[in-house]
Design a protein around this motif. Structure first.
Motif, short mmCIF file in Angstrom:
data_model
loop_
_atom_site.label_atom_id
_atom_site.label_comp_id
_atom_site.label_asym_id
_atom_site.label_seq_id
_atom_site.Cartn_x
_atom_site.Cartn_y
_atom_site.Cartn_z
N CYS A 210 28.38 54.68 53.01
CA CYS A 210 29.43 54.26 53.94
C CYS A 210 29.98 52.92 53.44
O CYS A 210 29.27 51.91 53.45
CB CYS A 210 28.86 54.13 55.35
SG CYS A 210 30.11 54.02 56.63
N LEU A 211 31.23 52.91 53.01
CA LEU A 211 31.75 51.76 52.26
C LEU A 211 32.77 50.91 53.02
O LEU A 211 33.20 49.87 52.51
CB LEU A 211 32.40 52.25 50.96
CG LEU A 211 31.47 52.98 49.98
CD1 LEU A 211 32.27 53.51 48.81
CD2 LEU A 211 30.36 52.08 49.51
N THR A 212 33.19 51.33 54.20
CA THR A 212 34.22 50.58 54.91
C THR A 212 33.61 49.62 55.92
O THR A 212 32.44 49.71 56.27
CB THR A 212 35.18 51.54 55.64
OG1 THR A 212 34.44 52.30 56.60
CG2 THR A 212 35.84 52.49 54.65
N GLY A 213 34.44 48.72 56.40
CA GLY A 213 33.97 47.71 57.33
C GLY A 213 33.67 48.22 58.72
O GLY A 213 33.04 47.51 59.52
N ASN A 214 34.09 49.45 59.05
CA ASN A 214 33.85 49.98 60.39
C ASN A 214 32.69 50.97 60.42
O ASN A 214 32.62 51.83 61.30
CB ASN A 214 35.12 50.65 60.92
CG ASN A 214 35.57 51.82 60.06
OD1 ASN A 214 35.19 51.91 58.89
ND2 ASN A 214 36.39 52.69 60.62
N LEU B 48 36.43 59.79 54.12
CA LEU B 48 37.64 60.11 53.37
C LEU B 48 37.60 59.50 51.98
O LEU B 48 38.16 60.06 51.03
CB LEU B 48 38.87 59.62 54.14
CG LEU B 48 40.24 60.11 53.65
CD1 LEU B 48 40.30 61.63 53.65
CD2 LEU B 48 41.35 59.53 54.51
N ILE B 49 36.95 58.36 51.85
CA ILE B 49 36.80 57.73 50.54
C ILE B 49 35.82 58.52 49.67
O ILE B 49 36.03 58.71 48.47
CB ILE B 49 36.31 56.27 50.69
CG1 ILE B 49 37.34 55.46 51.47
CG2 ILE B 49 36.04 55.64 49.34
CD1 ILE B 49 36.89 54.05 51.80
N ILE B 50 34.77 59.01 50.29
CA ILE B 50 33.72 59.71 49.55
C ILE B 50 34.13 61.12 49.15
O ILE B 50 33.85 61.57 48.03
CB ILE B 50 32.44 59.77 50.42
CG1 ILE B 50 31.93 58.36 50.69
CG2 ILE B 50 31.35 60.61 49.75
CD1 ILE B 50 30.86 58.30 51.75
N ILE B 51 34.78 61.84 50.06
CA ILE B 51 35.04 63.26 49.87
C ILE B 51 35.88 63.56 48.64
O ILE B 51 35.84 64.67 48.09
CB ILE B 51 35.72 63.86 51.13
CG1 ILE B 51 35.66 65.39 51.13
CG2 ILE B 51 37.16 63.39 51.24
CD1 ILE B 51 34.27 65.94 51.23
N ILE B 52 36.63 62.58 48.16
CA ILE B 52 37.49 62.78 46.99
C ILE B 52 36.70 63.30 45.80
O ILE B 52 37.15 64.20 45.08
CB ILE B 52 38.20 61.47 46.62
CG1 ILE B 52 39.13 61.03 47.74
CG2 ILE B 52 38.96 61.60 45.30
CD1 ILE B 52 39.69 59.63 47.55
N PHE B 53 35.51 62.76 45.61
CA PHE B 53 34.76 63.05 44.39
C PHE B 53 34.00 64.38 44.46
O PHE B 53 34.16 65.22 43.56
CB PHE B 53 33.84 61.88 44.07
CG PHE B 53 34.58 60.59 43.90
CD1 PHE B 53 35.31 60.34 42.74
CD2 PHE B 53 34.62 59.65 44.92
CE1 PHE B 53 36.03 59.17 42.59
CE2 PHE B 53 35.34 58.47 44.78
CZ PHE B 53 36.04 58.23 43.61
N PRO B 54 33.19 64.65 45.49
CA PRO B 54 32.57 65.98 45.55
C PRO B 54 33.58 67.11 45.73
O PRO B 54 33.40 68.20 45.19
CB PRO B 54 31.61 65.87 46.75
CG PRO B 54 32.08 64.71 47.54
CD PRO B 54 32.68 63.77 46.56
N ALA B 55 34.65 66.83 46.48
CA ALA B 55 35.68 67.86 46.63
C ALA B 55 36.38 68.10 45.30
O ALA B 55 36.70 69.25 44.95
CB ALA B 55 36.69 67.45 47.69
N GLY B 56 36.63 67.03 44.55
CA GLY B 56 37.25 67.18 43.24
C GLY B 56 36.38 67.96 42.29
O GLY B 56 36.86 68.78 41.51
N LEU B 57 35.06 67.71 42.35
CA LEU B 57 34.13 68.45 41.49
C LEU B 57 34.18 69.94 41.80
O LEU B 57 34.27 70.78 40.90
CB LEU B 57 32.71 67.92 41.69
CG LEU B 57 31.62 68.68 40.94
CD1 LEU B 57 31.72 68.42 39.44
CD2 LEU B 57 30.23 68.31 41.45
N ARG B 58 34.14 70.28 43.07
CA ARG B 58 34.09 71.70 43.44
C ARG B 58 35.44 72.38 43.27
O ARG B 58 35.51 73.55 42.90
CB ARG B 58 33.58 71.84 44.87
CG ARG B 58 32.11 71.42 44.99
CD ARG B 58 31.55 71.68 46.37
NE ARG B 58 30.21 71.14 46.50
CZ ARG B 58 29.07 71.86 46.40
NH1 ARG B 58 29.13 73.17 46.19
NH2 ARG B 58 27.89 71.30 46.54
N ALA B 59 36.51 71.66 43.54
CA ALA B 59 37.84 72.27 43.38
C ALA B 59 38.14 72.60 41.93
O ALA B 59 38.88 73.55 41.64
CB ALA B 59 38.91 71.33 43.93
#
Length: 268
Positions: free
Chosen positions: A71-75, A95-106
């Motif tokens: 979890c990388l955001t301030g909230n 939303l910041i994290i999902i870019i990478f695993p979603a990109g791998l699977r896509a």
């Protein structure tokens, strides 16, 4: 009598190929597999999209959803994150994290086959022609972007390490004492194992280990690793589905516990 088509085309419509009135001569229910693939991707995709934007009930000490770790955001919920980035609505930590695993699977070779067949009918099954009149493969935009798969592979190895750390931390109780485990601990351990299995069985992993070698005999360690990756690669499809579904199950389990739907059963 079989006639020859005269119109321009490629594949089964090419000049010189026999014209057959039926779309396919397959007599089995070939459409069940692409239908099952499509429904699974749709259901899991909709749930994960919900999990990305709901931005709550993703942490119950010591459990954290794989969708929100790190979890990388301030909230971020207290004690759950690092707070590297400012909070900007509607950007959630997931939303910041999902870019990478979603990109791998896509961009994964196996998933490309699954969603090409299910959603684009390209082709819907073996020995069943696709709907498009011309076949261009992945040589043009946007499908040429699939070549970035290898980079997503290396980046997601970092996430696998973090999720493994989360699984180890899950052997603490709610007060932070070590040597305890609950059903959520088991869920997080299985999730981490499946994600490592998905990466280890990946075609890119197999190539990274044993690719560009002229003589395996001169690289016994890499040959041994390549042999194990090859054995896993034969089960890549099954591992891909299991790991995808289990990510959603892990998120759902932690979300239900954090939301108070039920108590986490403790083993010791």
């Amino acid at each position: 009598m079989v006639t020859t088509p005269t119109q321009d085309g490629t594949g089964v419509r090419a000049v010189g190929r026999a014209r057959i009135a039926a779309r396919t001569l397959r007599g089995d229910r070939w459409w069940l597999t692409p239908l099952a693939y499509g429904l699974t991707l749709l259901i899991v995709g909709v749930y994960l999209a919900y999990a990305v934007f709901v931005n709550k009930d993703y942490y119950w000490k010591p459990y954290i959803s794989p969708m929100y770790s790190p979890c990388l955001t301030g909230n971020c919920v207290a004690d759950s994150g690092w707070g590297w980035f400012p909070s900007i609505n509607p950007v959630t930590p997931a939303l910041i994290i999902i870019i990478f695993p979603a990109g791998l699977r896509a961009t994964c070779y196996y998933y490309r086959k699954a969603y090409y067949r299910s959603f684009f009918l390209s082709p819907p099954a073996c020995a069943v022609p696709e709907a498009a009149k011309h076949y261009r493969g992945e040589s043009r935009f946007p499908l040429i972007v699939q070549n970035i798969h290898r980079y997503f592979f290396y980046i997601t190895l970092i996430f696998n390490c973090i999720l493994t750390y989360d699984a180890v931390i899950a052997f603490r109780d709610h007060q932070g004492h070590w040597g305890h485990a609950g059903l959520g601990t088991l869920v997080m351990v299985v999730n981490a194992i499946l994600l490592w299995g998905y990466n280890a069985s990946c075609h890119t992993c197999r190539h990274a280990i044993g690719g560009r070698l002229r003589h395996f005999s001169k690289h016994p360690v890499r040959y041994w690793l390549w042999s194990r990756a090859t054995a896993l690669n034969a089960r890549h499809g099954q591992i891909a589905w299991a790991s995808l579904v289990f990510v959603a199950i892990t998120d759902l389990y932690i979300r239900l516990v954090a939301g108070g739907a039920f108590n986490d059963p403790r083993f010791f």
